[in-house]
Design a protein around this motif. Sequence first.
Motif, PDB file in Angstrom:
ATOM      1  N   GLU A  23      47.869  38.463  66.618  1.00 52.21           N
ATOM      2  CA  GLU A  23      48.051  38.737  65.196  1.00 52.21           C
ATOM      3  C   GLU A  23      46.766  38.560  64.402  1.00 52.21           C
ATOM      4  N   ALA A  24      45.630  38.618  65.059  1.00 55.23           N
ATOM      5  CA  ALA A  24      44.352  38.339  64.413  1.00 55.23           C
ATOM      6  C   ALA A  24      44.045  39.308  63.270  1.00 55.23           C
ATOM      7  N   HIS A  25      44.633  40.477  63.276  1.00 52.81           N
ATOM      8  CA  HIS A  25      44.339  41.461  62.234  1.00 52.81           C
ATOM      9  C   HIS A  25      45.102  41.190  60.934  1.00 52.81           C
ATOM     10  N   LEU A  26      46.030  40.239  60.929  1.00 53.44           N
ATOM     11  CA  LEU A  26      46.809  39.951  59.732  1.00 53.44           C
ATOM     12  C   LEU A  26      46.057  39.014  58.795  1.00 53.44           C
ATOM     13  N   SER A  27      46.258  39.204  57.481  1.00 53.54           N
ATOM     14  CA  SER A  27      45.658  38.314  56.494  1.00 53.54           C
ATOM     15  C   SER A  27      46.429  37.001  56.448  1.00 53.54           C
ATOM     16  N   ALA A  28      45.902  36.021  55.741  1.00 51.63           N
ATOM     17  CA  ALA A  28      46.593  34.732  55.594  1.00 51.63           C
ATOM     18  C   ALA A  28      47.973  34.936  54.963  1.00 51.63           C
ATOM     19  N   ILE A  29      48.060  35.811  53.982  1.00 49.26           N
ATOM     20  CA  ILE A  29      49.347  36.093  53.339  1.00 49.26           C
ATOM     21  C   ILE A  29      50.281  36.776  54.333  1.00 49.26           C
ATOM     22  N   GLY A  30      49.756  37.696  55.128  1.00 56.36           N
ATOM     23  CA  GLY A  30      50.567  38.372  56.136  1.00 56.36           C
ATOM     24  C   GLY A  30      51.088  37.409  57.181  1.00 56.36           C
ATOM     25  N   LEU A  31      50.247  36.463  57.609  1.00 52.55           N
ATOM     26  CA  LEU A  31      50.669  35.459  58.584  1.00 52.55           C
ATOM     27  C   LEU A  31      51.786  34.587  58.025  1.00 52.55           C
ATOM     28  N   GLU A  32      51.648  34.153  56.780  1.00 49.72           N
ATOM     29  CA  GLU A  32      52.679  33.320  56.151  1.00 49.72           C
ATOM     30  C   GLU A  32      54.003  34.080  56.065  1.00 49.72           C
ATOM     31  N   SER A  33      53.940  35.337  55.689  1.00 50.76           N
ATOM     32  CA  SER A  33      55.147  36.153  55.585  1.00 50.76           C
ATOM     33  C   SER A  33      55.797  36.339  56.948  1.00 50.76           C
ATOM     34  N   PHE A  34      54.993  36.684  57.955  1.00 51.58           N
ATOM     35  CA  PHE A  34      55.511  36.884  59.306  1.00 51.58           C
ATOM     36  C   PHE A  34      56.152  35.608  59.824  1.00 51.58           C
ATOM     37  N   ASP A  35      55.459  34.463  59.644  1.00 52.86           N
ATOM     38  CA  ASP A  35      55.982  33.181  60.115  1.00 52.86           C
ATOM     39  C   ASP A  35      57.307  32.847  59.437  1.00 52.86           C
ATOM     40  N   TRP A  36      57.400  33.089  58.133  1.00 48.89           N
ATOM     41  CA  TRP A  36      58.641  32.794  57.422  1.00 48.89           C
ATOM     42  C   TRP A  36      59.791  33.631  57.973  1.00 48.89           C
ATOM     43  N   TRP A  37      59.565  34.930  58.147  1.00 45.41           N
ATOM     44  CA  TRP A  37      60.621  35.802  58.656  1.00 45.41           C
ATOM     45  C   TRP A  37      61.065  35.399  60.053  1.00 45.41           C
ATOM     46  N   MET A  38      60.121  35.112  60.919  1.00 43.06           N
ATOM     47  CA  MET A  38      60.471  34.730  62.285  1.00 43.06           C
ATOM     48  C   MET A  38      61.186  33.379  62.316  1.00 43.06           C
ATOM     49  N   ALA A  39      60.736  32.432  61.500  1.00 40.24           N
ATOM     50  CA  ALA A  39      61.338  31.097  61.489  1.00 40.24           C
ATOM     51  C   ALA A  39      62.749  31.114  60.902  1.00 40.24           C
ATOM     52  N   THR A  40      62.978  31.964  59.909  1.00 42.62           N
ATOM     53  CA  THR A  40      64.287  31.962  59.254  1.00 42.62           C
ATOM     54  C   THR A  40      65.249  33.012  59.789  1.00 42.62           C
ATOM     55  N   LYS A  41      64.746  34.092  60.339  1.00 41.55           N
ATOM     56  CA  LYS A  41      65.612  35.189  60.772  1.00 41.55           C
ATOM     57  C   LYS A  41      65.571  35.460  62.272  1.00 41.55           C
ATOM     58  N   GLY A  42      64.648  34.849  62.998  1.00 40.48           N
ATOM     59  CA  GLY A  42      64.455  35.144  64.415  1.00 40.48           C
ATOM     60  C   GLY A  42      65.492  34.535  65.341  1.00 40.48           C
ATOM     61  N   GLY A  43      66.237  33.553  64.859  1.00 45.59           N
ATOM     62  CA  GLY A  43      67.292  32.966  65.670  1.00 45.59           C
ATOM     63  C   GLY A  43      66.781  32.075  66.802  1.00 45.59           C
ATOM     64  N   THR A  44      65.566  31.523  66.649  1.00 43.78           N
ATOM     65  CA  THR A  44      65.004  30.651  67.675  1.00 43.78           C
ATOM     66  C   THR A  44      64.074  29.639  67.021  1.00 43.78           C
ATOM     67  N   ASP A  45      63.701  28.613  67.746  1.00 40.06           N
ATOM     68  CA  ASP A  45      62.697  27.662  67.280  1.00 40.06           C
ATOM     69  C   ASP A  45      61.362  28.390  67.322  1.00 40.06           C
TER      70      ASP A  45
END
Length: 58
Positions: A23-45
């Motif tokens: 994910e190196a091409h993502l900005s800091a804001i993009g990383l935060e958004s991606f992490d939030w979605w995966m943590a809350t909607k991904g259904g896994t730790d």
Amino acid sequence: MKLAEAVEFARAVGPARAFPIHEAHLSAIGLESFDWWMATKGGTDYARIPLGESVDLP
């Protein structure tokens, strides 16, 4: 891969834990958004491995 595809994949596979890679091409804001979605909607730790650190898998 789109974010929605990543969430769908995590739900379908049902891993005990998920870590992002390539994910190196993502900005800091993009990383935060991606992490939030995966943590809350991904259904896994979900956690980002800090740069230079590692995780022991069972």
